[in-house]
Design a protein around this motif. Structure first.
Motif, PDB file in Angstrom:
ATOM      1  N   ILE A 109       0.838  -1.200   0.000  1.00  0.00           N
ATOM      2  CA  ILE A 109       0.000   0.000   0.000  1.00  0.00           C
ATOM      3  C   ILE A 109       0.874   1.252   0.000  1.00  0.00           C
ATOM      4  CG2 ILE A 109      -1.608   1.382   1.376  1.00  0.00           C
ATOM      5  CD1 ILE A 109      -2.995  -1.176   2.200  1.00  0.00           C
ATOM      6  N   SER A 113       0.927   3.808  -3.154  1.00  0.00           N
ATOM      7  CA  SER A 113       0.568   5.194  -2.835  1.00  0.00           C
ATOM      8  C   SER A 113       1.669   6.145  -3.296  1.00  0.00           C
ATOM      9  CB  SER A 113       0.344   5.356  -1.327  1.00  0.00           C
ATOM     10  OG  SER A 113      -0.709   4.549  -0.865  1.00  0.00           O
ATOM     11  N   VAL A 126     -10.209   3.533  -3.429  1.00  0.00           N
ATOM     12  CA  VAL A 126      -9.834   2.152  -3.143  1.00  0.00           C
ATOM     13  C   VAL A 126     -11.098   1.322  -2.919  1.00  0.00           C
ATOM     14  CG1 VAL A 126      -7.595   2.821  -2.187  1.00  0.00           C
ATOM     15  CG2 VAL A 126      -9.572   2.649  -0.670  1.00  0.00           C
ATOM     16  N   GLU A 128     -11.862  -1.044  -0.474  1.00  0.00           N
ATOM     17  CA  GLU A 128     -12.146  -1.634   0.832  1.00  0.00           C
ATOM     18  C   GLU A 128     -13.638  -1.574   1.164  1.00  0.00           C
ATOM     19  OE1 GLU A 128      -7.881  -1.962   1.319  1.00  0.00           O
ATOM     20  OE2 GLU A 128      -9.202  -0.641   0.227  1.00  0.00           O
ATOM     21  N   VAL A 260      -4.563   1.501   5.165  1.00  0.00           N
ATOM     22  CA  VAL A 260      -4.668   2.349   3.979  1.00  0.00           C
ATOM     23  C   VAL A 260      -4.414   3.804   4.341  1.00  0.00           C
ATOM     24  CG1 VAL A 260      -6.261   3.284   2.266  1.00  0.00           C
ATOM     25  CG2 VAL A 260      -6.191   0.827   2.670  1.00  0.00           C
ATOM     26  N   SER A 264      -0.927   5.586   3.073  1.00  0.00           N
ATOM     27  CA  SER A 264      -1.127   6.564   1.993  1.00  0.00           C
ATOM     28  C   SER A 264      -0.784   7.976   2.469  1.00  0.00           C
ATOM     29  CB  SER A 264      -2.568   6.512   1.481  1.00  0.00           C
ATOM     30  OG  SER A 264      -3.498   6.842   2.501  1.00  0.00           O
ATOM     31  N   CYS A 271      -6.798   8.651   0.480  1.00  0.00           N
ATOM     32  CA  CYS A 271      -7.555   7.538  -0.099  1.00  0.00           C
ATOM     33  C   CYS A 271      -9.025   7.629   0.323  1.00  0.00           C
ATOM     34  CB  CYS A 271      -6.971   6.196   0.332  1.00  0.00           C
ATOM     35  SG  CYS A 271      -5.473   5.748  -0.557  1.00  0.00           S
TER      36      CYS A 271
END
Length: 384
Positions: A109, A113, A126, A128, A260, A264, A271
Motif C-alpha cells: 500500500i 501510494s 480504493v 475496501e 490504507v 497513503s 484515499c
C-alpha cells in the motif's frame, strides 16, 4: 444497487486536485475503476503493485489490472517490489503505523501510494469494504458453515468430549479445537477476520507473569459488547449479518482502513472508499443472508450487479486477496531479521515466552511471526 454505487463513486471523486484509482484487477477495484471512468473527460490514472518473481503464496495480478485499464482507456502505472523493498521500508513502516497493526499489506500500500503521488495524483479511490458487505471472503464461506453446524442442538458434553480427544491427540492449539471450544461454551464461532492466534496459542506465547494476570480472560471480552449491540439492534440476527457487523465494527476500521490511511498519508496521498458510502452500506446491509449467499457463490449480488460493466474474467476468476509473499521471504533475510528482533525483544521484556516464539520461527509460521515482529519493532521504536 449499481445505481447507488455509481452515485457513491461520483461523489467520492469530487475534488479540486487530481484523483486516481488503485487497481488490482479484482471485482472491487475493477468496478470502482469502471464507474470512475464513466463521463470522464480525461484519462483515468490507475495504479497497481506486484512482486518480482512468482510465489506460491501470492500470484501477481497484473494481467487482470492491465486488461481492466485497457478497457477503460486508463493511463496505467505499475510498481514491482522485492524483499529488499520490504526490509528497507520496515523502520519507516513502524513509524507510520504508530501501533503494531501487524499487516504486511502495509508494504505494498505504501509503495503503490508513493507511485500515485509521484505521478501527480493527490487522491485515490480504493475498494475496501465490499468483501464485508457482500460475503466476499472464502474463509467466511467456511465460517458460515461452521456457524450453522454450531447451531445444531448437540449437547455441550459431546462437544467437550471432542475437545478432550483433540487435547489427548496433541491438537489443542489449532483452529478446529478453538472453534469447537467456542461452540461448547455457547459462543459464536466467528470472532472476526483479524485473528492471528488461537486462545491456546496465546497462552503458550505469554510469559508466566502475563499468563497469571490474564488467566481467566479471552479475546471474547473485547467482542462481548459488539455482540450485545448486534443482538439488541440487528434487524436480521443471521450468522452472516453477525460476521459483517463484527468486521465492520472491528477489523475494517482498526486494520484495513487503518493501514490504507496511515500508509497513503505517509506519502501525502488521500484515499477514499466509495463502497463505504453510508447510503450504500445501508442498502447492502438491508439485503438478507439468503440472497447474499444464493447458490453458495461469494459476492453473488455484487457479481450479478456488475455483469456487463466489467469483463467476465474478472467476475468469474477465483478470489485472491491483496497479499505479500512473507511465507517465502521468511526463508531468506526476513527470517534472519525476525530471529534477531524476537530474541532481543524476549531478552529485554517480560511479555513473550522466548522458547515458544522461536518454535514458531522454526515452523515458519508467517502470519503469527509477522505479528510478533511488528510488536517487537513497535516496542523498540516507541517504548524502549
Amino acid at each position: 444497487m449499481l445505481s447507488e454505487l455509481r452515485t457513491a463513486v461520483k461523489l467520492h471523486k469530487v475534488s479540486d486536485v487530481p484523483v486516481g484509482v488503485f487497481l488490482s484487477g479484482g471485482i472491487d477495484s475493477s468496478t470502482n475503476a469502471a464507474l470512475f471512468a464513466e463521463d470522464e473527460a480525461c484519462k483515468v490514472r490507475t495504479f497497481s503493485v506486484g512482486y518480482r518473481g512468482e510465489f506460491q503464496s501470492y500470484q501477481n495480478e497484473f494481467h487482470y489490472a492491465r486488461r481492466m485499464a485497457q478497457q477503460i482507456g486508463a493511463e496505467h502505472y505499475e510498481v514491482l517490489l522485492g524483499e529488499d523493498n520490504l526490509l528497507s521500508f520496515l523502520p519507516e513502516m513502524v513509524r507510520l503505523q504508530d501501533e503494531p497493526i501487524a499487516d504486511p499489506v502495509c508494504v505494498p500500500i505504501y509503495y503503490v501510494s508513493k507511485l500515485a503521488r509521484e505521478n501527480g495524483v493527490i487522491v485515490c479511490q480504493v475498494g475496501e469494504g465490499a468483501d464485508e458487505l457482500f460475503w466476499g471472503y472464502p474463509t467466511w464461506k467456511r465460517m458460515l458453515g461452521l456457524e450453522k453446524y454450531n447451531s445444531f442442538p448437540v449437547p455441550s458434553f459431546l462437544k467437550r468430549l471432542g475437545l478432550a480427544g483433540l487435547r489427548a491427540a496433541g491438537k489443542d492449539s489449532g483452529y478446529p479445537y478453538e472453534w469447537l471450544r467456542r461452540g461448547a461454551d455457547k459462543m459464536p464461532v466467528f470472532w472476526g477476520g483479524a485473528e492471528a492466534f488461537t486462545e491456546t496459542q496465546k497462552r503458550q506465547l505469554l510469559s508466566p507473569r502475563l499468563l497469571r494476570k490474564f488467566a481467566h480472560l479471552t479475546s471474547w471480552e473485547a467482542l462481548r459488547p459488539i455482540r450485545y449491540r448486534f443482538e439488541q439492534k440487528a434487524w436480521e440476527k443471521s450468522h452472516l449479518n453477525w460476521m459483517s457487523y463484527l468486521d465492520l465494527n472491528l477489523r475494517l476500521p482498526e486494520l484495513l482502513l487503518m493501514r490504507v490511511d496511515k500508509m497513503s498519508m505517509g506519502t501525502s496521498l488521500e484515499c477514499r472508499v466509495p463502497f463505504l458510502d453510508h447510503k450504500f452500506v445501508e442498502l447492502a446491509m438491508s439485503i438478507p443472508q439468503s440472497l447474499k449467499t444464493r447458490n453458495g457463490n461469494l459476492k453473488y449480488i455484487l457479481k450479478k450487479a456488475v455483469r456487463g460493466l466489467i469483463p467476465d474474467e474478472m467476475i468469474d476468476r477465483p478470489k485472491q486477496g491483496f497479499g505479500v509473499p512473507v511465507q517465502e521471504w521468511i526463508l531468506d533475510e526476513l527470517g534472519l531479521l525476525i530471529r534477531k528482533q524476537l530474541v532481543t525483544f524476549c531478552d529485554q521484556t517480560d511479555f513473550i515466552d522466548r522458547v515458544q516464539a522461536l518454535r514458531l520461527l522454526n515452523q515458519r509460521s508467517s502470519p503469527p511471526l509477522w505479528s510478533l515482529l511488528n510488536l517487537a519493532l513497535w516496542w523498540n521504536e516507541f517504548i524502549k
